[in-house]
Structure formats: C-alpha cells, structure tokens
Design an enzyme around this catalytic site. Structure first.
Site, PDB file in Angstrom:
ATOM      1  N   CYS A  98      12.787   6.520   2.672  1.00 43.77           N
ATOM      2  CA  CYS A  98      13.268   5.408   1.838  1.00 43.77           C
ATOM      3  C   CYS A  98      14.605   5.699   1.163  1.00 43.77           C
ATOM      4  O   CYS A  98      15.259   4.785   0.665  1.00 43.77           O
ATOM      5  CB  CYS A  98      12.220   5.038   0.789  1.00 43.77           C
ATOM      6  N   HIS A 145      15.568   1.372  -5.268  1.00 42.00           N
ATOM      7  CA  HIS A 145      14.576   1.268  -4.193  1.00 42.00           C
ATOM      8  C   HIS A 145      13.371   0.496  -4.746  1.00 42.00           C
ATOM      9  O   HIS A 145      12.919   0.742  -5.859  1.00 42.00           O
ATOM     10  CB  HIS A 145      14.163   2.674  -3.755  1.00 42.00           C
ATOM     11  N   ASN A 196       7.869  -3.230  -0.276  1.00 38.24           N
ATOM     12  CA  ASN A 196       8.675  -2.038  -0.021  1.00 38.24           C
ATOM     13  C   ASN A 196       9.068  -2.023   1.461  1.00 38.24           C
ATOM     14  O   ASN A 196       8.214  -1.896   2.327  1.00 38.24           O
ATOM     15  CB  ASN A 196       7.839  -0.799  -0.378  1.00 38.24           C
TER      16      ASN A 196
HETATM   17  N1  COA Z   1      -7.088  -3.399  -4.399  1.00 32.85           N
HETATM   18  C1  COA Z   1      -8.154  -3.107  -5.157  1.00 32.85           C
HETATM   19  N2  COA Z   1      -8.444  -1.862  -5.553  1.00 32.85           N
HETATM   20  C2  COA Z   1      -7.620  -0.877  -5.135  1.00 32.85           C
HETATM   21  C3  COA Z   1      -6.496  -1.126  -4.345  1.00 32.85           C
HETATM   22  C4  COA Z   1      -6.235  -2.444  -3.962  1.00 32.85           C
HETATM   23  N3  COA Z   1      -5.174  -2.810  -3.195  1.00 32.85           N
HETATM   24  N4  COA Z   1      -5.868   0.045  -4.097  1.00 32.85           N
HETATM   25  C5  COA Z   1      -6.565   1.001  -4.708  1.00 32.85           C
HETATM   26  N5  COA Z   1      -7.647   0.443  -5.335  1.00 32.85           N
HETATM   27  C6  COA Z   1      -8.673   1.095  -6.121  1.00 32.85           C
HETATM   28  C7  COA Z   1      -9.013   2.472  -5.561  1.00 32.85           C
HETATM   29  O1  COA Z   1      -9.965   2.370  -4.531  1.00 32.85           O
HETATM   30  C8  COA Z   1      -9.542   3.159  -6.771  1.00 32.85           C
HETATM   31  O2  COA Z   1     -10.840   2.741  -7.000  1.00 32.85           O
HETATM   32  P1  COA Z   1     -11.963   3.770  -7.523  1.00 32.85           P
HETATM   33  O3  COA Z   1     -11.480   4.206  -8.865  1.00 32.85           O
HETATM   34  O4  COA Z   1     -13.191   2.929  -7.536  1.00 32.85           O
HETATM   35  O5  COA Z   1     -11.982   4.879  -6.516  1.00 32.85           O
HETATM   36  C9  COA Z   1      -8.670   2.588  -7.903  1.00 32.85           C
HETATM   37  O6  COA Z   1      -8.168   1.342  -7.422  1.00 32.85           O
HETATM   38  C10 COA Z   1      -7.528   3.497  -8.256  1.00 32.85           C
HETATM   39  O7  COA Z   1      -6.866   3.864  -7.040  1.00 32.85           O
HETATM   40  P2  COA Z   1      -5.525   4.667  -7.017  1.00 32.85           P
HETATM   41  O8  COA Z   1      -5.109   4.880  -5.582  1.00 32.85           O
HETATM   42  O9  COA Z   1      -5.677   5.874  -7.885  1.00 32.85           O
HETATM   43  O10 COA Z   1      -4.571   3.573  -7.679  1.00 32.85           O
HETATM   44  P3  COA Z   1      -3.248   3.760  -8.480  1.00 32.85           P
HETATM   45  O11 COA Z   1      -3.462   3.352  -9.874  1.00 32.85           O
HETATM   46  O12 COA Z   1      -2.605   5.091  -8.242  1.00 32.85           O
HETATM   47  O13 COA Z   1      -2.320   2.647  -7.797  1.00 32.85           O
HETATM   48  C11 COA Z   1      -0.585   2.465  -6.155  1.00 32.85           C
HETATM   49  C12 COA Z   1      -2.065   2.723  -6.411  1.00 32.85           C
HETATM   50  C13 COA Z   1      -0.335   2.652  -4.670  1.00 32.85           C
HETATM   51  C14 COA Z   1      -0.268   1.034  -6.550  1.00 32.85           C
HETATM   52  C15 COA Z   1       0.284   3.430  -6.990  1.00 32.85           C
HETATM   53  O14 COA Z   1      -0.263   4.746  -6.921  1.00 32.85           O
HETATM   54  C16 COA Z   1       1.704   3.486  -6.511  1.00 32.85           C
HETATM   55  O15 COA Z   1       2.386   2.482  -6.472  1.00 32.85           O
HETATM   56  N6  COA Z   1       2.202   4.698  -6.166  1.00 32.85           N
HETATM   57  C17 COA Z   1       3.537   4.853  -5.609  1.00 32.85           C
HETATM   58  C18 COA Z   1       3.485   4.646  -4.129  1.00 32.85           C
HETATM   59  C19 COA Z   1       4.844   4.452  -3.535  1.00 32.85           C
HETATM   60  O16 COA Z   1       5.772   4.048  -4.182  1.00 32.85           O
HETATM   61  N7  COA Z   1       4.975   4.746  -2.235  1.00 32.85           N
HETATM   62  C20 COA Z   1       6.173   4.563  -1.484  1.00 32.85           C
HETATM   63  C21 COA Z   1       7.229   5.521  -1.870  1.00 32.85           C
HETATM   64  S1  COA Z   1       8.708   5.230  -1.064  1.00 32.85           S
END
Ligand code: COA
Length: 333
Positions: free
Chosen positions: A112, A260, A290
């Site tokens: 990215c 980004h 993204n």
């Molecule tokens: N819908 C509903 N629930 C979801 C979900 C979705 N789309 N995605 C994850 N969950 C749930 C998980 O299953 C988990 O449930 P649990 O507690 O029962 O196990 C809970 O939400 C927390 O999951 P987690 O993966 O820890 O979520 P998070 O708070 O870290 O948010 C992102 C997830 C992806 C939104 C966040 O981590 C993020 O944006 N990270 C950066 C990623 C990024 O920028 N990547 C590209 C880089 S270039």
C-alpha cells in the site's frame, strides 16, 4: 530542480459496487459493525476486467488530462501488489495498451506504500534530468487476494487504479521512507506455487518462522488487524514529521494531507497526533474502501477533477502497508 510538477491525473473505478449490506448477505456482519469501525460504506470490485485494464484506463485519463502524447512518456512506473502476471511487469502491459513506445518500464511493490515509493523514485529520475515525463500508475485488484469468508479482512478492500504524469520543477519536495520487515507476518499474501514440480525440492516451509502460517496456501491476504492498526498510527505520524523536517516545513504549512485510506479511525488518530485539522485531510474511504497503493492517486484525481488542485499548494502524501512499509512525500505544486 528537486521538485515535481503534476501535469495530469487519472483514475478508474469499476462499475460494480459492494456496499456493507451486500457483505451481510454473505457473512455474519452488518453496516452497524463495519461503518463505525472503518469508515467504509462501499467498495468497487472489478468483476470482469483484469488489473492491467484498470491501470490502462487511469493512465490514458492522466495523459488526456495533461495533454501529453503517449510517445512523450519516458518512464512508466507501476505500483501494484496484485499483478495479473508474475512477469512481464504490469508497466509493460500498460505501455503496450497506451502506446508509450519510448518509455522504460518497471513495477514497484511496497504494497500500500507503493505510490509513495514510486513518487520518490520518479523524483530522483526527474531531478537528475534522465527523464522529462514520468508516468506513475498505481493499479490494484485486491478482490483476487481477498478471502470472502473472512469478515475481519474482506470488508476492507476494493479495486481501482490511479495515475499521475510528472515532470521536474523547481518547487519543494521531501520524502521519508522506512520499513519494518520484522513485522511482515502482520500482513501478507503468500504466493502458492501449487504446480511447482521440481523433483529435488525438500521442506522449504521450515524456513518460515514465528507467527507465519505455512499452511496458508490459498493466495489470500492474511492480516493481524490489531497489529497493523497499532503500527499504522505511529508510522504515519513519524513519516509526516520526518518528511516535513527534511525541508524545515512546519506542519501548519501543509495545505492538504492525502493519506492511505485503510481505516478512517487510523487516519483520524494519526492526523490528530500531528495536530492537522480534519478539514485539511482528504478522505474517500467511505465510497472506495482500501484500494492499496491506488488509494492516494485516486484521491488526488478526485481532488483535481473537483478543481481543488492549484499551483503553489503544499500536499502531503502519507501511507503504510504490508512489509511493513511506510512513508510520506511532501510536494509543492
Ligand atoms: N463484522 C462483525 N464482527 C466482526 C467483523 C465484521 N466485519 N470483523 C471482526 N468481527 C468480530 C471478530 O470476530 C471479533 O469477535 P469476537 O470478539 O467474538 O472474537 C471482534 O469483532 C473483534 O475482532 P477484531 O479482528 O479484533 O476487530 P478489530 O477491533 O481489530 O477491528 C479491523 C478489525 C480490521 C477493522 C481493524 O483491526 C483494522 O482496521 N485494522 C487495520 C487493518 C488495515 O488497515 N489493513 C490494511 C493495511 S494497508
């Protein structure tokens, strides 16, 4: 002549869109979960064209916008981490399609961060006088690496391409680029050489370490969302501060920041840490998601076409991605 002048911009976004409700038809998710945590409402998906087609369309629009003929392009740099071929480079495919027969071509993959890396390379070629017109095309088809059974990652990504045509100028330019390879397992897509048939292969997977999942053989993106989130906020702030310091720029001198577009919360947190007011921060994540290295040039093209790109502006680009890579470039237009 250390600066770069933006002669033209272009972008391509596929027609098909998947909004958050479409995701709740295939996964246990909802708009109520996705939008507040990411800022995303919809993404475009290239359902019937390859990646290089998108890059070609963006490149043609940038040339048209600049009023420059394809024959006058001397270098094409394509940033992509989702190419259609291992080789040739996608820049060669785009060269053929746009008819830029006098250009050198290569691809860049810093995921990215790819647009910023390409901009930094382009600036070096322009500053030394080697090339007059450099075309950067950032083209990404994330849908082909997205695991649509994984609700934590699939909701983030879309497909698009952005392009800019550049030439040298006597304005200011500064940049800062870094990587933390130690953290590569936080975001990866392993190539699956499923059909490799070398009769002398041993156990190659033993070379991979730590968190890396060697059973992950599906050519899909794998991420530790929390690790990426934590890294991204500090990395963006560090990159902007250092790029500004190189030119003794005060952050209040920035007219606009184009970050980004990975997660709106990441953008808000990083720019708040830098003391940059939200009205100076351009975002399009709500309707684009993204699109990896294409995020920044697509946003730049949106700004340009809205008549908001003027001479004498100081624009800050900042990004991060798999690698983990990160960087910033500050351009006086
Ligand atoms: N819908 C509903 N629930 C979801 C979900 C979705 N789309 N995605 C994850 N969950 C749930 C998980 O299953 C988990 O449930 P649990 O507690 O029962 O196990 C809970 O939400 C927390 O999951 P987690 O993966 O820890 O979520 P998070 O708070 O870290 O948010 C992102 C997830 C992806 C939104 C966040 O981590 C993020 O944006 N990270 C950066 C990623 C990024 O920028 N990547 C590209 C880089 S270039």
């Amino acid at each position: 002549m250390n600066g770069i002048k933006i002669l033209g911009t272009g972008s391509y976004t596929p027609e098909f869109t998947a909004d958050n409700d479409k995701f709740s038809e295939i996964l246990d998710t909802s708009d109520e979960w996705i939008f507040p945590r990411t800022g995303i409402k919809q993404r475009h998906i290239a359902t019937d064209v390859p990646n290089y087609y998108m890059g070609t369309q963006a490149a043609l629009k940038a040339l048209e916008n600049a009023g420059v003929s394809p024959e006058a392009v001397e270098l094409i740099i394509v940033s992509t981490c989702t190419p259609d071929f291992f080789y040739p480079a996608m820049s060669c495919l785009i060269q053929k399609k746009i008819g830029a027969k006098n250009a050198a071509c290569f691809d860049v993959n810093s995921a990215c961060t790819g647009f910023i890396t390409s901009l930094d390379i382009a600036q070096k070629y322009l500053a030394c006088g080697k090339y007059k017109n450099v075309l950067i095309v950032s083209s990404e088809k994330l849908s082909q690496q997205t695991d649509y059974t994984d609700r934590a990652s699939s909701i983030l990504f879309g497909d698009a391409a952005g392009a800019v045509l550049l030439t040298a100028s006597d304005k200011r330019f500064s940049s800062y680029m870094r990587a933390e390879g130690d953290e590569f397992e936080a975001l990866y897509c392993k190539i699956n050489y499923d059909n490799a048939n070398c009769p002398w292969y041993g156990d190659i997977d033993k070379f991979y370490e730590n968190r890396f999942d060697t059973d992950q053989k599906r050519n899909f993106l794998v991420q530790d969302g929390k690790a990426v989130y934590k890294f991204a906020v500090n990395a963006m702030a560090e990159a902007v501060r250092n790029a500004a310091a190189e030119e003794n720029l005060d952050l209040s001198e920035l007219d606009i920041v184009i970050p980004h577009q990975a997660n709106l919360r990441i953008i808000e947190k990083a720019t708040e840490m830098l003391g940059i007011p939200s009205e100076k921060v351009y975002t399009n994540i709500e309707h684009m998601g993204n699109v990896s290295s294409a995020c920044i040039p697509v946003a730049l093209d949106e700004l340009n076409r809205a008549g908001k790109l003027h001479e004498g502006m100081t624009i800050c680009f900042v990004g991060f991605g798999a690698g983990l890579t990160y960087g910033s470039a500050i351009v006086e237009t």
